[in-house]
Scaffold this motif. Structure first.
Motif, short mmCIF file in Angstrom:
data_model
loop_
_atom_site.label_atom_id
_atom_site.label_comp_id
_atom_site.label_asym_id
_atom_site.label_seq_id
_atom_site.Cartn_x
_atom_site.Cartn_y
_atom_site.Cartn_z
N VAL A 71 0.85 -1.19 0.00
CA VAL A 71 0.00 0.00 0.00
C VAL A 71 0.88 1.24 0.00
O VAL A 71 1.86 1.31 0.73
CB VAL A 71 -0.91 0.03 1.25
N MET A 92 -7.49 16.54 -7.72
CA MET A 92 -8.29 15.34 -7.91
C MET A 92 -7.89 14.61 -9.20
O MET A 92 -7.86 13.39 -9.24
CB MET A 92 -9.77 15.71 -7.96
N LEU A 95 -4.76 12.88 -8.47
CA LEU A 95 -5.06 11.70 -7.68
C LEU A 95 -5.57 10.56 -8.55
O LEU A 95 -5.16 9.40 -8.40
CB LEU A 95 -6.11 12.05 -6.62
N GLY A 96 -6.44 10.89 -9.48
CA GLY A 96 -6.95 9.87 -10.39
C GLY A 96 -5.82 9.20 -11.15
O GLY A 96 -5.75 7.97 -11.22
N HIS A 97 -4.93 9.98 -11.69
CA HIS A 97 -3.82 9.40 -12.43
C HIS A 97 -2.90 8.59 -11.52
O HIS A 97 -2.38 7.55 -11.91
CB HIS A 97 -3.03 10.50 -13.13
N ALA A 99 -3.82 6.95 -8.93
CA ALA A 99 -4.51 5.69 -8.69
C ALA A 99 -4.26 4.74 -9.86
O ALA A 99 -3.95 3.56 -9.67
CB ALA A 99 -6.00 5.92 -8.51
N ASP A 100 -4.35 5.27 -11.05
CA ASP A 100 -4.09 4.44 -12.23
C ASP A 100 -2.69 3.86 -12.20
O ASP A 100 -2.50 2.65 -12.34
CB ASP A 100 -4.23 5.28 -13.51
N ASP A 108 -1.80 -0.73 -3.78
CA ASP A 108 -3.03 -0.08 -3.38
C ASP A 108 -2.73 1.31 -2.89
O ASP A 108 -1.58 1.65 -2.61
CB ASP A 108 -3.74 -0.89 -2.29
N LEU A 109 -3.79 2.08 -2.73
CA LEU A 109 -3.61 3.49 -2.43
C LEU A 109 -4.41 3.85 -1.19
O LEU A 109 -5.62 3.64 -1.14
CB LEU A 109 -4.09 4.29 -3.65
N MET A 110 -3.73 4.34 -0.20
CA MET A 110 -4.44 4.77 1.00
C MET A 110 -4.44 6.29 1.05
O MET A 110 -3.39 6.92 1.09
CB MET A 110 -3.75 4.22 2.23
N LEU A 111 -5.64 6.83 1.03
CA LEU A 111 -5.78 8.28 0.93
C LEU A 111 -5.98 8.88 2.30
O LEU A 111 -6.80 8.40 3.08
CB LEU A 111 -7.00 8.58 0.05
N ARG A 112 -5.23 9.92 2.58
CA ARG A 112 -5.46 10.58 3.86
C ARG A 112 -5.43 12.08 3.68
O ARG A 112 -4.47 12.64 3.15
CB ARG A 112 -4.40 10.17 4.87
N ILE B 86 -12.74 8.29 -13.45
CA ILE B 86 -11.90 8.51 -12.28
C ILE B 86 -11.63 9.99 -12.06
O ILE B 86 -11.41 10.42 -10.95
CB ILE B 86 -10.57 7.72 -12.39
N MET B 92 -15.30 12.75 -8.04
CA MET B 92 -14.18 13.22 -7.25
C MET B 92 -14.64 14.08 -6.09
O MET B 92 -14.09 14.02 -5.00
CB MET B 92 -13.23 14.02 -8.15
N ASP B 108 -9.56 5.31 8.07
CA ASP B 108 -8.77 5.62 6.89
C ASP B 108 -9.49 5.13 5.66
O ASP B 108 -10.44 4.35 5.74
CB ASP B 108 -7.39 4.97 6.99
N LEU B 109 -8.99 5.57 4.51
CA LEU B 109 -9.70 5.32 3.27
C LEU B 109 -8.76 4.67 2.27
O LEU B 109 -7.71 5.20 1.96
CB LEU B 109 -10.21 6.67 2.75
N MET B 110 -9.14 3.51 1.82
CA MET B 110 -8.33 2.85 0.81
C MET B 110 -9.04 2.91 -0.52
O MET B 110 -10.15 2.39 -0.66
CB MET B 110 -8.10 1.41 1.21
N LEU B 111 -8.41 3.55 -1.46
CA LEU B 111 -9.05 3.82 -2.74
C LEU B 111 -8.63 2.77 -3.76
O LEU B 111 -7.45 2.47 -3.90
CB LEU B 111 -8.61 5.20 -3.23
N ARG B 113 -9.42 1.73 -7.81
CA ARG B 113 -10.09 1.92 -9.09
C ARG B 113 -10.14 0.56 -9.76
O ARG B 113 -9.12 -0.13 -9.84
CB ARG B 113 -9.28 2.94 -9.89
#
Lengths: 340, 340
Positions: A71, A92, A95-97, A99-100, A108-112, B86, B92, B108-111, B113
């Motif tokens: 992660v 945003m 962030l989308g890119h 995530a890709d 995985d991506l944990m957003l805070r 996305i 978003m 916490d938030l795990m994103l 796609r």
DNA sequence: AACGCCTCTGCAAACGTTTGCAACAGAAAA
DNA sequence: TTTTCTGTTGCAAACGTTTGCAGAGGCGTT
């Protein structure tokens, strides 16, 4: 009967699966991890059972044992304009890119979302949580020194933002100063002599954009003044209206720190009956989708967001492998449309 | 000397800390967790040492032992228009608000796609990973049945989307059909009789919007036709231009599935020299920031994104506590500006 | 027949927390 | 003095994986 049993038995752990397959947990682990030292037939059998029961190894346990989680943490520090940035189009999209790209690399991506004022300790907390293998920080906000501090002792971190001379943390970002120069040059080329910078110069990215514009203005003998403006659309529109009223007629060019602000400027100008680009020239920054849709469409300085995201992830991967890396400064690009 | 020792000794585990404090690991755990059964003085000492060394308990280990992680998964299934969603403004913004609400509740938030076509198993994989306590799905896309399947065996899931009669998974969303009715009513009240729906009717949210508009058109004796259009701005603008060319003069009202599409319609209409709202009336959906900034500003159907995010999180919390909950359908609101 | 090698598998010890249970000290009650 | 209680602490067993090490066969070589 066998059907009943198999559908009934919940297979939660690798041990359950091992029992069903008649092997030891260790073998199951190796089989599912694709290690070479397990017999082809055994592996097939194990994989079949796993598939049948929809078994997934517990990532927490795996993470704990392997001391890596798969992660990547993504932190968005919110500065003064707390509410704004989290839904800011630019961040945003980035962030989308991200995530890709991260998904592509198997992470995985944990957003805070963090508010540094309320929680000065945010970065250490995030890193020290043991939940993430590395961290990407979106925007330095006003946290430059804190990030510098952490960077000394923690390699796998990449930050989106502005590059300062001699800084120690790895940063990816557009050359804001150069972008600012491009914007000012365009305004002046289009006939502007008294330029206003609309935006907040506290965050260093914006400060650099302003500085770049100043460079050019000075060199070309034009005036430039900063009109401090919040970045959240709700607060900004009033402020811009006030600025324009105050500067009535004394401005013939606007450099907006952001396309979002530029769009607001456009409406404010229209409200006052000021023609764009004839009376006032306007240049934005970012080249967000909105830049294409305003009337007139915005001349703006493009940031290559996709390239930025890719760059951040690639650098982070190298740092995860223990390599010290340089920062990456991306070239901005002037996109000429009709607002100047 | 003591200084040297303390700064040198890295305190990574609860056991290290226990050694330094002269107590057992169990006590440290209890002290840091704020349990009542530890002596005040002992606790203070432990907390002091923890603070001094910036110690954070390892979340992976804690999660493994407690069988909960403090992480909520947020999945964004990408449908056909893969690249688009996305970075879609609406999603978003929703994500931003979700991040706020979840943080507020200590999660916490795990994103993640996901592309369901490439990975049919996405939802089970996410849930079965053991990394998340619950899951929020942003948009049903075309995954309705899969979500239904999972919902039967997995309580802590909340989905953003459209509510179907008799569905089994917990969904939060706007009453799209009602919203569609409002839009059509407005168009007809403004004088439209031959209405076009611009958007993709495959996703059920949009289908419902179209259906609502059809209800009204039928009742009021107006025509309505769907003009299939992709949602990503790059593909949509050409398609809209073609649609308008083909329908030349036979349309006097447009209901766009999204404000983003509405804005594109506006530029396309301007390109063809068609007056809005005089010749063609236009209504959008969402009330994104852009709706305020077009010329003329968009009449649109507002979705209360913040309320949606709050609702999703609250419902999820109750489901995490084991409660079965109803779905939540939010009322849309017609915002009248100048495009119709 | 004895030996070595190679392939596969099992055993058991980690990883860092949490928590039920038992133990202990000291104080209060008998 | 003994007993009972209360408030703290330690012990050790989990949680579900991964992995070094050793062992068990099978097979070929001397």
């Amino acid at each position: 009967m066998s059907d009943e049993r198999t559908t009934r038995t919940a297979v939660r752990t690798i041990t359950d699966l091992a029992r069903l397959a008649g092997v030891s947990p260790g073998t199951v682990s190796r089989a599912l991890a694709g290690k070479s030292l397990v017999n082809a037939k055994t592996r097939e059998k194990i994989e079949a059972i796993a598939r049948e029961h929809g078994f997934r190894p517990n990532q927490m346990a795996s993470g704990l044992r392997r001391q890596k989680t798969g992660v990547i943490g993504v932190a968005i520090p919110l500065g003064h304009d707390v509410r704004q940035q989290i839904s800011d189009t630019f961040f945003m999209t980035l962030l989308g890119h991200l995530a890709d790209e991260l998904t592509l690399e198997g992470y995985d991506l944990m957003l805070r979302r963090v508010v540094p004022e309320d929680d000065p300790d945010w970065l250490d907390r995030f890193i020290g949580s043991g939940m993430i293998d590395g961290v990407i920080v979106i925007g330095q906000s006003d946290q430059f020194v804190r990030i510098e501090d952490v960077a000394d002792g923690y390699l796998p971190m990449v930050v989106w933002g502005n590059h300062q001379q001699g800084q120690r943390h790895c940063v990816v970002g557009t050359d804001n100063r150069l972008g600012g120069r491009m914007a000012a040059e365009r305004l002046i080329a289009a006939g502007a002599r008294r330029i206003a910078f609309v935006g907040d110069t506290t965050p260093i990215e914006f400060a650099a954009r302003f500085a770049g514009a100043e460079d050019v203005a000075q060199r070309m003998g034009a005036d430039i003044v900063a009109l401090p403006t919040h970045l959240s659309p709700d607060r900004a529109s009033d402020e811009i209206a006030r600025h324009l009223a105050a500067a009535d007629g004394r401005i013939d060019g606007i450099f907006a720190a952001t396309d979002t602000l530029a769009a607001l400027c456009l409406t404010a100008l229209r409200d006052r009956g000021i023609a764009v680009p004839d009376t006032v020239r306007l240049v934005g920054f970012d080249d967000l989708p909105i830049a294409r849709q305003t009337v007139p469409p915005l001349t703006t300085v493009r940031q290559d967001i996709a390239a930025g995201a890719r760059g951040m992830v690639q650098l982070l991967l190298r740092r995860l492998a223990g390599e010290e890396t340089e920062s990456l400064v991306l070239p901005p690009q002037l996109v000429i449309r009709q607002s100047s």
